[in-house]
Design an enzyme around this catalytic site. Structure first.
Site, PDB file in Angstrom:
ATOM      1  N   LYS A  54      22.833  -7.598  19.285  1.00 14.82           N
ATOM      2  CA  LYS A  54      21.714  -7.217  20.174  1.00 14.82           C
ATOM      3  C   LYS A  54      20.811  -8.437  20.219  1.00 14.82           C
ATOM      4  O   LYS A  54      19.635  -8.392  19.857  1.00 14.82           O
ATOM      5  CB  LYS A  54      21.004  -5.970  19.600  1.00 14.82           C
ATOM      6  CG  LYS A  54      19.928  -5.396  20.501  1.00 14.82           C
ATOM      7  CD  LYS A  54      20.478  -4.746  21.770  1.00 14.82           C
ATOM      8  CE  LYS A  54      19.326  -4.247  22.640  1.00 14.82           C
ATOM      9  NZ  LYS A  54      19.783  -3.744  23.946  1.00 14.82           N
ATOM     10  N   ASP A  93      31.881   5.066  13.665  1.00 14.38           N
ATOM     11  CA  ASP A  93      31.842   6.524  13.821  1.00 14.38           C
ATOM     12  C   ASP A  93      32.279   6.903  15.238  1.00 14.38           C
ATOM     13  O   ASP A  93      32.967   7.896  15.454  1.00 14.38           O
ATOM     14  CB  ASP A  93      30.425   7.073  13.588  1.00 14.38           C
ATOM     15  CG  ASP A  93      30.128   7.342  12.118  1.00 14.38           C
ATOM     16  OD1 ASP A  93      30.711   6.637  11.268  1.00 14.38           O
ATOM     17  OD2 ASP A  93      29.327   8.246  11.820  1.00 14.38           O
ATOM     18  N   ASP A 106      28.856  -0.090  11.309  1.00 17.54           N
ATOM     19  CA  ASP A 106      28.799   1.250  10.718  1.00 17.54           C
ATOM     20  C   ASP A 106      28.698   2.310  11.825  1.00 17.54           C
ATOM     21  O   ASP A 106      29.440   3.300  11.850  1.00 17.54           O
ATOM     22  CB  ASP A 106      27.582   1.316   9.783  1.00 17.54           C
ATOM     23  CG  ASP A 106      27.589   2.546   8.889  1.00 17.54           C
ATOM     24  OD1 ASP A 106      28.549   3.328   8.946  1.00 17.54           O
ATOM     25  OD2 ASP A 106      26.612   2.732   8.127  1.00 17.54           O
ATOM     26  N   TYR A 132       0.852  -1.210   0.000  1.00 16.32           N
ATOM     27  CA  TYR A 132       0.000   0.000   0.000  1.00 16.32           C
ATOM     28  C   TYR A 132       0.882   1.253   0.000  1.00 16.32           C
ATOM     29  O   TYR A 132       0.702   2.156   0.822  1.00 16.32           O
ATOM     30  CB  TYR A 132      -0.958   0.017   1.209  1.00 16.32           C
ATOM     31  CG  TYR A 132      -1.755  -1.242   1.365  1.00 16.32           C
ATOM     32  CD1 TYR A 132      -2.691  -1.614   0.389  1.00 16.32           C
ATOM     33  CD2 TYR A 132      -1.572  -2.074   2.464  1.00 16.32           C
ATOM     34  CE1 TYR A 132      -3.402  -2.797   0.515  1.00 16.32           C
ATOM     35  CE2 TYR A 132      -2.293  -3.245   2.594  1.00 16.32           C
ATOM     36  CZ  TYR A 132      -3.204  -3.592   1.615  1.00 16.32           C
ATOM     37  OH  TYR A 132      -3.906  -4.746   1.731  1.00 16.32           O
ATOM     38  N   ASP A 178      24.375  -1.631  22.858  1.00 19.21           N
ATOM     39  CA  ASP A 178      24.236  -0.451  23.721  1.00 19.21           C
ATOM     40  C   ASP A 178      25.358  -0.413  24.763  1.00 19.21           C
ATOM     41  O   ASP A 178      25.940   0.646  25.028  1.00 19.21           O
ATOM     42  CB  ASP A 178      22.846  -0.397  24.377  1.00 19.21           C
ATOM     43  CG  ASP A 178      22.329  -1.752  24.833  1.00 19.21           C
ATOM     44  OD1 ASP A 178      22.908  -2.789  24.439  1.00 19.21           O
ATOM     45  OD2 ASP A 178      21.351  -1.798  25.582  1.00 19.21           O
TER      46      ASP A 178
HETATM   47  N1  GGG Z   1      32.925   7.245   2.068  1.00 25.21           N
HETATM   48  C1  GGG Z   1      31.765   6.824   1.448  1.00 25.21           C
HETATM   49  C2  GGG Z   1      30.546   7.447   2.046  1.00 25.21           C
HETATM   50  O1  GGG Z   1      29.969   8.341   1.489  1.00 25.21           O
HETATM   51  N2  GGG Z   1      30.187   6.985   3.240  1.00 25.21           N
HETATM   52  C3  GGG Z   1      29.047   7.486   3.943  1.00 25.21           C
HETATM   53  C4  GGG Z   1      28.002   6.463   4.229  1.00 25.21           C
HETATM   54  O2  GGG Z   1      26.900   6.790   4.616  1.00 25.21           O
HETATM   55  N3  GGG Z   1      28.303   5.201   4.065  1.00 25.21           N
HETATM   56  C5  GGG Z   1      27.421   4.153   4.350  1.00 25.21           C
HETATM   57  C6  GGG Z   1      28.138   2.881   4.543  1.00 25.21           C
HETATM   58  O3  GGG Z   1      29.351   2.868   4.741  1.00 25.21           O
HETATM   59  O4  GGG Z   1      27.480   1.837   4.533  1.00 25.21           O
END
Ligand code: GGG
Length: 354
Positions: free
Chosen positions: A189, A250, A246, A145, A222
């Site tokens: 998790k 960071d 991912d 939908y 977490d």
């Molecule tokens: N360096 C590549 C880039 O633009 N990374 C940003 C991003 O959001 N990457 C998602 C990922 O690594 O899966």
């Protein structure tokens, strides 16, 4: 003289600035180590999408396959939904070439301040190994939908025994090869994700039995996030699913100064396809075109590429030039609290390669 062919995919935003910077460094490192590098640049990405309606052409993987490795900048544009750009370029390359290992090192360099108090250079030194082809990024699902009031979206995570086992095994082998703390942390998790991540945990325990020399811990994501801040020095190698790897990488990047310093390698360890090297950061449209982007993550990714292509001298010379440039203060871009421009930071590295 060995010849290597590198595909350049600058992509979007600051990717257009950091990839040429890394190319200059690669060319300089090649000339000092007697290596011959050939580059082919591809204009794929968001501008290509505006012209052709796709991020890259149908035969993109065939054209990339002719190269020994790929150096990618960034993907993402404010006028295109992020799921279109990511699923149109980076994720299909990772899956199409089965680049199932994503290696994301984080090291606290001399001259770089951690936002955490009391950490000395080298006291945070970890590698996040992110599963790179399945898990939460498998892109399995759909809408029902679509755009209707009763709309339903289904998004399925995919965990296979084969996929879990090979990434966990890679992480154990790396913990052995690095020979630092000989510790491996596995992040899931599984209390809430009672199928895929329960399978991951079970396979982790099974594989761990083959590596009695490696100390292990299993953490919920977490708790892992909390401990990356509370006790980052205790992490050596960390293995996590696609999404968790991912996010956590960071965090490991920022506790070691900035995401502008975080390189990554998307590897096919069997070497049947070209592996892809990229900075962890995205296209940063807010600073794109201003000459302010930190080129060091891409330069360090280029060093990882040299290592993967069996060029340890070139890799070591780039890494050591970055290390010295950071320690001197000349390579500190705005994200690191300095005033160096992209070209000044690149020049600081180049002057130490000569
Ligand atoms: N360096 C590549 C880039 O633009 N990374 C940003 C991003 O959001 N990457 C998602 C990922 O690594 O899966």
């Amino acid at each position: 003289m060995r010849k290597l062919s590198i595909a350049l995919l600058p992509g979007d935003g600051i990717g257009q600035e950091v990839v040429p910077a890394a190319r200059r460094v690669l060319e300089a490192a090649a000339s000092t180590t007697g290596l011959s590098l050939h580059f082919e640049a591809f204009d794929w990405g968001s501008d290509y999408y505006f012209q052709h309606g796709v991020m890259m052409p149908m035969d993109a993987l065939d054209r990339l396959r002719r190269h020994d490795a790929i150096l990618l900048g960034a993907v993402g544009h404010p006028d295109i939904p992020d799921h279109v750009t990511l699923n149109g370029m980076l994720l299909p390359i990772r899956r199409g070439f089965d680049l199932y290992v994503n290696v994301r090192p984080a090291f606290l360099y001399q001259g770089v301040a951690s936002p955490l108090a009391g950490y000395q250079p080298g006291s945070i030194d970890m590698v996040v190994i992110r599963e790179n082809t399945e898990g939460e990024y498998a892109n399995v699902g759909g809408f029902l939908y679509h755009h209707q009031p009763e709309e339903v979206a289904v998004q399925t995570s995919l965990f296979t025994r084969h996929g879990c086992e090979r990434i966990i095994r890679y992480a154990f082998d790396l913990a052995r090869r690095r020979n630092r703390q000989r510790r491996l942390a596995s992040i899931t998790k599984s209390n809430a994700q009672g199928y895929g991540m329960v399978l991951w945990d079970r396979i982790f325990r099974q594989v761990a039995a083959e590596y009695p020399d490696i100390e292990t811990e299993s953490l919920l994501v977490d708790a892992a996030a909390m401990n990356f801040v509370r006790r980052p020095s205790t992490f050596d190698v960390v293995v996590a699913s696609n999404l968790f790897g991912d996010i956590l990488s960071d965090l490991s990047a920022v506790v070691t100064g900035s995401i502008g310093l975080a390189p990554s390698a998307n590897l096919d360890p069997r070497r049947q396809s070209p592996s892809l090297f990229e900075p962890v950061h995205g296209s940063a449209p807010d600073i794109a075109g201003k000459g302010l982007a930190n080129p060091l993550a891409t330069i360090l990714a280029a060093a990882m590429m040299m290592e993967h292509l069996d060029q340890p001298a070139a890799a070591a010379s780039i890494e050591s030039a970055v290390r010295d440039a950071l320690a001197s203060g000349q390579a500190l871009t705005a994200d690191l609290g300095g005033q160096a421009t992209t070209s000044a930071a690149t020049d600081a590295v180049l002057s130490r390669l000569a």
